[in-house]
Design a protein around this motif. Structure first.
Motif, PDB file in Angstrom:
ATOM      1  N   GLN A  75      50.817   1.023  -3.790  1.00 18.79           N
ATOM      2  CA  GLN A  75      52.123   1.630  -4.069  1.00 18.79           C
ATOM      3  C   GLN A  75      53.276   0.662  -3.818  1.00 18.79           C
ATOM      4  O   GLN A  75      54.227   0.607  -4.592  1.00 18.79           O
ATOM      5  CB  GLN A  75      52.312   2.884  -3.187  1.00 18.79           C
ATOM      6  N   ILE A  76      53.205  -0.054  -2.706  1.00 21.21           N
ATOM      7  CA  ILE A  76      54.293  -0.971  -2.355  1.00 21.21           C
ATOM      8  C   ILE A  76      53.937  -2.335  -2.940  1.00 21.21           C
ATOM      9  O   ILE A  76      53.271  -3.150  -2.316  1.00 21.21           O
ATOM     10  CB  ILE A  76      54.471  -1.052  -0.824  1.00 21.21           C
ATOM     11  N   LEU A  77      54.402  -2.551  -4.152  1.00 24.02           N
ATOM     12  CA  LEU A  77      53.948  -3.719  -4.905  1.00 24.02           C
ATOM     13  C   LEU A  77      54.692  -4.976  -4.475  1.00 24.02           C
ATOM     14  O   LEU A  77      55.854  -4.923  -4.070  1.00 24.02           O
ATOM     15  CB  LEU A  77      54.171  -3.479  -6.399  1.00 24.02           C
ATOM     16  N   TRP A  78      53.999  -6.078  -4.593  1.00 23.02           N
ATOM     17  CA  TRP A  78      54.569  -7.382  -4.270  1.00 23.02           C
ATOM     18  C   TRP A  78      54.682  -8.166  -5.575  1.00 23.02           C
ATOM     19  O   TRP A  78      53.719  -8.280  -6.323  1.00 23.02           O
ATOM     20  CB  TRP A  78      53.668  -8.121  -3.291  1.00 23.02           C
ATOM     21  N   LYS A  79      55.860  -8.701  -5.821  1.00 24.53           N
ATOM     22  CA  LYS A  79      56.076  -9.411  -7.087  1.00 24.53           C
ATOM     23  C   LYS A  79      55.836 -10.904  -6.897  1.00 24.53           C
ATOM     24  O   LYS A  79      56.379 -11.512  -5.975  1.00 24.53           O
ATOM     25  CB  LYS A  79      57.521  -9.183  -7.546  1.00 24.53           C
ATOM     26  N   THR A  80      55.030 -11.455  -7.755  1.00 28.91           N
ATOM     27  CA  THR A  80      54.736 -12.887  -7.613  1.00 28.91           C
ATOM     28  C   THR A  80      54.514 -13.486  -8.987  1.00 28.91           C
ATOM     29  O   THR A  80      54.500 -12.773  -9.986  1.00 28.91           O
ATOM     30  CB  THR A  80      53.507 -13.090  -6.707  1.00 28.91           C
ATOM     31  N   GLY A  81      54.384 -14.786  -9.031  1.00 28.97           N
ATOM     32  CA  GLY A  81      54.055 -15.439 -10.299  1.00 28.97           C
ATOM     33  C   GLY A  81      55.240 -16.095 -10.982  1.00 28.97           C
ATOM     34  O   GLY A  81      55.063 -16.812 -11.960  1.00 28.97           O
TER      35      GLY A  81
ATOM     36  N   LYS B  21      49.736  15.511   5.294  1.00 32.62           N
ATOM     37  CA  LYS B  21      51.149  15.199   5.058  1.00 32.62           C
ATOM     38  C   LYS B  21      51.211  14.327   3.799  1.00 32.62           C
ATOM     39  O   LYS B  21      51.002  13.113   3.870  1.00 32.62           O
ATOM     40  CB  LYS B  21      51.715  14.434   6.271  1.00 32.62           C
ATOM     41  N   PRO B  22      51.457  14.955   2.642  1.00 28.58           N
ATOM     42  CA  PRO B  22      51.312  14.222   1.371  1.00 28.58           C
ATOM     43  C   PRO B  22      52.150  12.940   1.269  1.00 28.58           C
ATOM     44  O   PRO B  22      51.724  11.996   0.630  1.00 28.58           O
ATOM     45  CB  PRO B  22      51.773  15.252   0.335  1.00 28.58           C
ATOM     46  N   ASP B  23      53.334  12.911   1.923  1.00 25.82           N
ATOM     47  CA  ASP B  23      54.159  11.711   1.763  1.00 25.82           C
ATOM     48  C   ASP B  23      54.075  10.789   2.987  1.00 25.82           C
ATOM     49  O   ASP B  23      54.994  10.022   3.259  1.00 25.82           O
ATOM     50  CB  ASP B  23      55.613  12.089   1.452  1.00 25.82           C
TER      51      ASP B  23
ATOM     52  N   LEU C  82      57.001  -1.468   6.151  1.00 25.06           N
ATOM     53  CA  LEU C  82      57.303  -0.063   6.452  1.00 25.06           C
ATOM     54  C   LEU C  82      58.661   0.362   5.897  1.00 25.06           C
ATOM     55  O   LEU C  82      58.807   1.453   5.350  1.00 25.06           O
ATOM     56  CB  LEU C  82      57.247   0.174   7.967  1.00 25.06           C
ATOM     57  N   ILE C  83      59.670  -0.503   6.032  1.00 25.92           N
ATOM     58  CA  ILE C  83      60.987  -0.108   5.510  1.00 25.92           C
ATOM     59  C   ILE C  83      60.943  -0.083   3.979  1.00 25.92           C
ATOM     60  O   ILE C  83      61.551   0.782   3.344  1.00 25.92           O
ATOM     61  CB  ILE C  83      62.107  -1.025   6.035  1.00 25.92           C
ATOM     62  N   SER C  84      60.169  -1.005   3.396  1.00 27.68           N
ATOM     63  CA  SER C  84      59.968  -0.967   1.942  1.00 27.68           C
ATOM     64  C   SER C  84      59.357   0.368   1.539  1.00 27.68           C
ATOM     65  O   SER C  84      59.737   0.969   0.529  1.00 27.68           O
ATOM     66  CB  SER C  84      59.030  -2.090   1.488  1.00 27.68           C
ATOM     67  N   ALA C  85      58.394   0.824   2.336  1.00 28.04           N
ATOM     68  CA  ALA C  85      57.724   2.089   2.031  1.00 28.04           C
ATOM     69  C   ALA C  85      58.678   3.274   2.168  1.00 28.04           C
ATOM     70  O   ALA C  85      58.602   4.228   1.397  1.00 28.04           O
ATOM     71  CB  ALA C  85      56.516   2.267   2.955  1.00 28.04           C
ATOM     72  N   LEU C  86      59.579   3.194   3.151  1.00 26.88           N
ATOM     73  CA  LEU C  86      60.564   4.274   3.301  1.00 26.88           C
ATOM     74  C   LEU C  86      61.466   4.349   2.069  1.00 26.88           C
ATOM     75  O   LEU C  86      61.773   5.434   1.576  1.00 26.88           O
ATOM     76  CB  LEU C  86      61.418   4.039   4.557  1.00 26.88           C
ATOM     77  N   GLU C  87      61.873   3.173   1.581  1.00 21.67           N
ATOM     78  CA  GLU C  87      62.726   3.154   0.386  1.00 21.67           C
ATOM     79  C   GLU C  87      61.946   3.661  -0.838  1.00 21.67           C
ATOM     80  O   GLU C  87      62.466   4.428  -1.650  1.00 21.67           O
ATOM     81  CB  GLU C  87      63.254   1.721   0.149  1.00 21.67           C
ATOM     82  N   TYR C  88      60.677   3.263  -0.927  1.00 21.10           N
ATOM     83  CA  TYR C  88      59.821   3.730  -2.023  1.00 21.10           C
ATOM     84  C   TYR C  88      59.695   5.258  -1.968  1.00 21.10           C
ATOM     85  O   TYR C  88      59.817   5.952  -2.979  1.00 21.10           O
ATOM     86  CB  TYR C  88      58.451   3.059  -1.896  1.00 21.10           C
ATOM     87  N   ARG C  89      59.500   5.776  -0.771  1.00 20.84           N
ATOM     88  CA  ARG C  89      59.362   7.227  -0.613  1.00 20.84           C
ATOM     89  C   ARG C  89      60.677   7.938  -0.947  1.00 20.84           C
ATOM     90  O   ARG C  89      60.689   9.005  -1.551  1.00 20.84           O
ATOM     91  CB  ARG C  89      58.955   7.550   0.827  1.00 20.84           C
TER      92      ARG C  89
ATOM     93  N   ARG D 139      62.880   7.012  -3.093  1.00 21.53           N
ATOM     94  CA  ARG D 139      63.100   7.041  -4.549  1.00 21.53           C
ATOM     95  C   ARG D 139      62.098   7.899  -5.292  1.00 21.53           C
ATOM     96  O   ARG D 139      62.402   8.508  -6.300  1.00 21.53           O
ATOM     97  CB  ARG D 139      63.045   5.612  -5.113  1.00 21.53           C
ATOM     98  N   THR D 140      60.837   7.903  -4.803  1.00 23.93           N
ATOM     99  CA  THR D 140      59.772   8.544  -5.589  1.00 23.93           C
ATOM    100  C   THR D 140      59.254   9.836  -4.961  1.00 23.93           C
ATOM    101  O   THR D 140      58.580  10.608  -5.626  1.00 23.93           O
ATOM    102  CB  THR D 140      58.555   7.607  -5.733  1.00 23.93           C
ATOM    103  N   GLY D 141      59.508  10.012  -3.674  1.00 28.48           N
ATOM    104  CA  GLY D 141      58.931  11.164  -2.988  1.00 28.48           C
ATOM    105  C   GLY D 141      57.493  10.943  -2.553  1.00 28.48           C
ATOM    106  O   GLY D 141      56.881  11.820  -1.946  1.00 28.48           O
ATOM    107  N   HIS D 142      56.930   9.778  -2.855  1.00 20.63           N
ATOM    108  CA  HIS D 142      55.524   9.516  -2.528  1.00 20.63           C
ATOM    109  C   HIS D 142      55.368   8.697  -1.247  1.00 20.63           C
ATOM    110  O   HIS D 142      56.176   7.829  -0.959  1.00 20.63           O
ATOM    111  CB  HIS D 142      54.850   8.733  -3.654  1.00 20.63           C
ATOM    112  N   GLY D 143      54.293   8.974  -0.557  1.00 16.99           N
ATOM    113  CA  GLY D 143      53.906   8.140   0.570  1.00 16.99           C
ATOM    114  C   GLY D 143      53.097   6.949   0.090  1.00 16.99           C
ATOM    115  O   GLY D 143      53.038   6.668  -1.114  1.00 16.99           O
TER     116      GLY D 143
END
Lengths: 416, 405
Positions: free
Chosen positions: A376-382, B122-124, B186-193, B195-199
């Motif tokens: 889910q948490i993608l890393w951009k590279t290349g 806990k889905p997210d 982890l902070i990237s994941a919080l921002e992802y969540r 925006r998307t509501g997903h964990g």
């Protein structure tokens, strides 16, 4: 192919004004998907003059140091000290989410581009300063060459042999601690901004960022007035000393002699392995590893044991020792070099390294890959590091609407 | 919003041990998250067994090492080898935003606490597993500390003298680097969540994340086939460059002279002795060629001055220099004092002692060490009753059954 918005920082823009103290901060944010615009002085960053160089050709587009730390960014040139340059920068700042800088504290203010000025233009801005000692304070304007950051952090003191000078790393990496702390701090400020709409200034001290590397050295002094020191091949904790590095057949390894529920399974496996090849004496064979505690162990006996381990390790390769360690929980690790890592079956299985194409150099270069993996948490590279001024047209003409005629004039006038 | 801390309202479960996971959880505690450290008497968290111990007296609540990476957390003791322990962990997951764990690959799944299990509760949920070498690959089962991590990550072989056996780097280099990358993920994941509501689930290798620091070396090898050779404190673009012995017992000052201008300043600072005008030292190239001799001459001067004095004189004259600080020096460093690097907190068993802050200051939303580290199980009752809403009866029953041990 991923969409830009799939990356955690995909929708956001970073202006990167840093020198070598901050390069890795911007490239990490590029990995998180942000559009990172590296702003270089006209003619290119001074960091492009730092080696090593591609085929040892000392040219700004061939600094492997610069290319290694700036992949994934876009590149523009801009003379911030010119009036028009300052104006253009302010225009860029209006739509930016982050600005990264590593100048001597106060320099941005002299250009009229300090946090207060930029905040007026864009109150949502996260402005991050990466400096050797921090933005304010008695040493804030001191020069901070890499070695000074190690020295001030308490870490250098702990490395090397007691009869020689304390050591830094041969390949400089003090600044990168500051860089990744700058990413953490910037992301925290950004998270707050997402919640509140308010930007802020993030102030990173490289000296402080390395201090955690000393682990418990500061606490040893604080609680017990015990000073940890550099002890060559040994580490001394309170009353006991342990040896970590050992030579093996084709290099060196690190070995932790650990008993108890954590270390016993591995120690038993190692002893059995040594025994099967005739390298374990009765003492070693009969030792109760569950009860073994290096902290309370007899010093003379420990030295004898180490000699026995060393004799055995010298008959085995790094790879053999690593394979057995992974299988049985033995706390041995090879002291790898870059070649070892590139050939490691572990990194290969995880597709860790990436090849980034450099058509202008007629080759690809091998980079370390994502610092974490997630579906889910993608890393951009290349994406390769930019050439000097490569994206001037895209950012200035297409982005800001500066006309072709003015672009030419700005170029002649040394602004871009 | 001004008074609110960055992570106010977020709940983090720290199920990790030693440095990396706990350090990242602490970063979030420092900035307002409620961090629950889940531990057990049954398997005491490794760092609690590590020196220094307050007053030199061993004890699971006396380790300064543990304290420094667990400041400001709530301490819950929970025995995860009991079915009820697992059940309580699941009830906590329901309340949590983030779970950090560092067990050997597969153990969380065995406990029924793998990502797929947590997602059902806990889905997210955001979950990160941090280990030496990651969750897959032939060496995924490898167990080791950051001491080994430094070897695996190639850091250990980048420090030393060319004429001596390598000492590797002090401590657990990869652990401290990894703390930051876990926090970034982890902070990237919080921002992802947001925006998307997903964990999400994140697989983190403490060794892999150290390698971006060495990017140029990987490029050098792939382009030029060259491996770096250790060279003490020298730098190809500077001379003198190193740590020089000063007056006193084991006192040193780092000095770095890169440019011609810095060299001129340096010569002036040391009183322009005749040798500084020798052709042997006129250019960087010449100084590099005669570096052994140069270093001796520099030390002939530094040895007559205190390290603090050398630093002050050099910096006043525009030359980069720094006292090689030991732990005692760090407590006296005026810059670290100005930044309040050390934070005094009162620990339930250790008493008052100092904790370290991270290197960043958020000027708009200050944070920092938010409290002492917990003794084992210090907040068990609070977590059970206030966060999980247990009744007295249930709490007492669980105590009796040994679940909260």
């Amino acid at each position: 192919m991923n969409n830009q918005s799939d990356y955690p920082l995909g929708p956001y823009r970073v202006l990167d004004l840093t020198d070598e103290k901050g390069y890795l901060c911007g490239s990490t944010m590029a990995g998180l998907g942000a559009e990172v615009i590296k702003i270089e002085p006209v003619g290119g960053d001074a960091g492009r003059d730092i080696g090593p160089f591609f085929k040892d050709i000392r040219e700004p587009e061939k600094s492997l140091f610069w290319l290694g730390l700036n992949a994934g960014k876009k590149g523009v040139t801009l003379n911030l000290e010119s009036h028009r340059g300052g104006e253009i920068f302010k225009q860029l700042a209006q739509s930016a989410d982050f600005i990264l800088e590593s100048y001597t504290p106060g320099y941005m203010d002299t250009l009229g581009l300090g946090y207060e000025a930029l905040y007026k233009i864009n109150p949502k801005l996260v402005l991050t300063s990466i400096t050797p000692y921090g933005f304010t304070g008695p040493h804030s304007k001191y020069k901070g060459p890499e070695i000074a950051c190690w020295a001030g952090s308490g870490y250098m003191w702990l490395n090397g042999y007691p009869d020689r000078a304390p050591l830094r790393f041969t390949f400089p990496q003090a600044y990168y601690h500051g860089c990744i702390d700058a990413v953490v701090g910037s992301m925290m400020a950004f998270w707050h901004r997402q919640m509140s709409g308010e930007g802020q200034h993030v102030d990173v001290s490289i000296q402080e960022s390395i201090a955690f590397e000393c682990l418990s050295a500061q606490q040893s002094w604080d609680m017990n007035r015990f000073l940890l020191k550099r002890e060559g091949l040994y580490r001394v904790f309170g009353s006991y000393r342990v040896r970590y590095p050992f030579p093996c057949k084709d290099g060196n390894i690190i070995f932790n002699l650990v008993g108890g529920h954590i270390g016993a399974p591995g120690q038993k496996a190692l002893t059995a392995w040594m025994d099967s090849l005739g390298y374990a004496d009765d003492y070693l064979k009969n030792l109760d590893w569950e009860a073994f505690d290096a902290a309370t162990y007899d010093d003379a006996q420990a030295r004898k044991m180490e000699a026995q381990f060393e004799r055995f390790f010298l008959t085995r390769t790094k790879k053999e020792l690593m394979e057995m360690s992974a299988k049985h929980g033995i706390m041995i690790a090879p002291m790898n070099d870059v070649k070892d890592m590139l050939e490691s079956p572990q990194f290969k299985a995880r597709d860790f390294f990436v090849e980034i194409d450099y058509p202008e150099l007629g080759t690809s270069l091998t980079y370390p890959g994502a610092p974490f993996k997630s579906e889910q948490i993608l890393w951009k590279t290349g994406v390769r590091a930019p050439r000097i001024g490569e994206h001037n047209d895209e950012i200035y003409r297409k982005g800001l609407g500066i006309s072709g005629t003015e672009m030419a004039a700005l170029s002649r006038g040394g602004v871009i | 919003m001004k008074d609110q801390k960055v992570f106010s309202g977020l709940v983090v479960l720290d199920m990790a041990t030693t440095v990396t996971g706990p350090g990242a959880a602490m970063a979030m505690a420092n900035y307002g998250a409620t961090v629950i450290k889940i531990e057990s008497q049954a398997h005491v968290e490794t760092l609690r067994l590590n020196a220094p111990f307050a007053g030199g007296k061993r004890g699971i609540n006396r380790s300064g090492y543990f304290a420094n990476f667990n400041a400001g957390k709530l301490g819950l003791s929970l025995n995860l080898t009991t079915p009820k322990g697992i059940e309580i962990a699941k009830r906590l997951v329901k309340k949590a935003d983030v779970v950090i764990e560092s067990n050997r690959a597969g153990l969380m799944q065995k406990w029924g606490l793998g990502y797929e299990d947590l997602k059902k509760i806990k889905p997210d949920i955001i979950m990160i597993s941090t280990t030496q070498l990651g969750q897959n690959g032939p060496y995924a089962g490898y167990r080791g500390y950051g001491t080994q991590g430094a070897g695996l990550a190639g850091v250990g072989s980048l420090i030393g003298w060319p004429d001596r056996a390598p000492t590797s780097s002090f401590g657990a280099y990869s652990d401290s680097v990894a703390i930051r990358y876990v926090a970034i993920a982890l902070i990237s994941a919080l921002e992802y969540r947001r925006r998307t509501g997903h964990g999400c689930y994140i697989d983190h290798s403490q060794v892999e994340c150290c390698l971006p620091f060495q990017s140029p070396l990987f490029l050098d090898y792939s382009a030029n086939g060259r491996l770096t050779k250790i060279n003490g404190n020298r730098d190809p673009d500077a001379a003198p460059h190193g740590a020089f012995r000063c007056q006193g017992d084991d006192r040193w000052c780092a000095v770095a002279v890169f440019t011609d201008q810095e060299w001129e300043s340096f010569c002036k600072i040391i009183g322009s002795p005749a040798w500084t005008r020798d052709k042997k030292f006129a250019t960087l190239k010449a100084r590099k060629a005669n570096e052994d001799e140069l270093e001796k001459l520099v030390e002939d001067w530094t040895i007559h001055h205190s390290a603090e004095e050398v630093m002050g004189l050099m910096q006043a004259g525009g030359v980069g220099a720094a006292l090689v600080e030991n732990a005692a020096d760090m407590f006296n460093d005026p810059q670290l004092q100005h930044r309040e690097h050390f934070s005094r907190q009162v620990h339930s068993e250790i008493g008052p002692h100092h904790y370290e802050n991270f290197s960043f200051r958020l000027t708009g939303t200050p944070g920092g060490v938010s409290g002492p580290a917990p003794i084992l199980g210090e907040h068990t009752e609070y977590v059970c009753k206030e966060i999980l809403g247990m009744t007295d009866d249930e709490f007492v029953e669980l105590i009796g059954e040994g679940v909260l041990q």
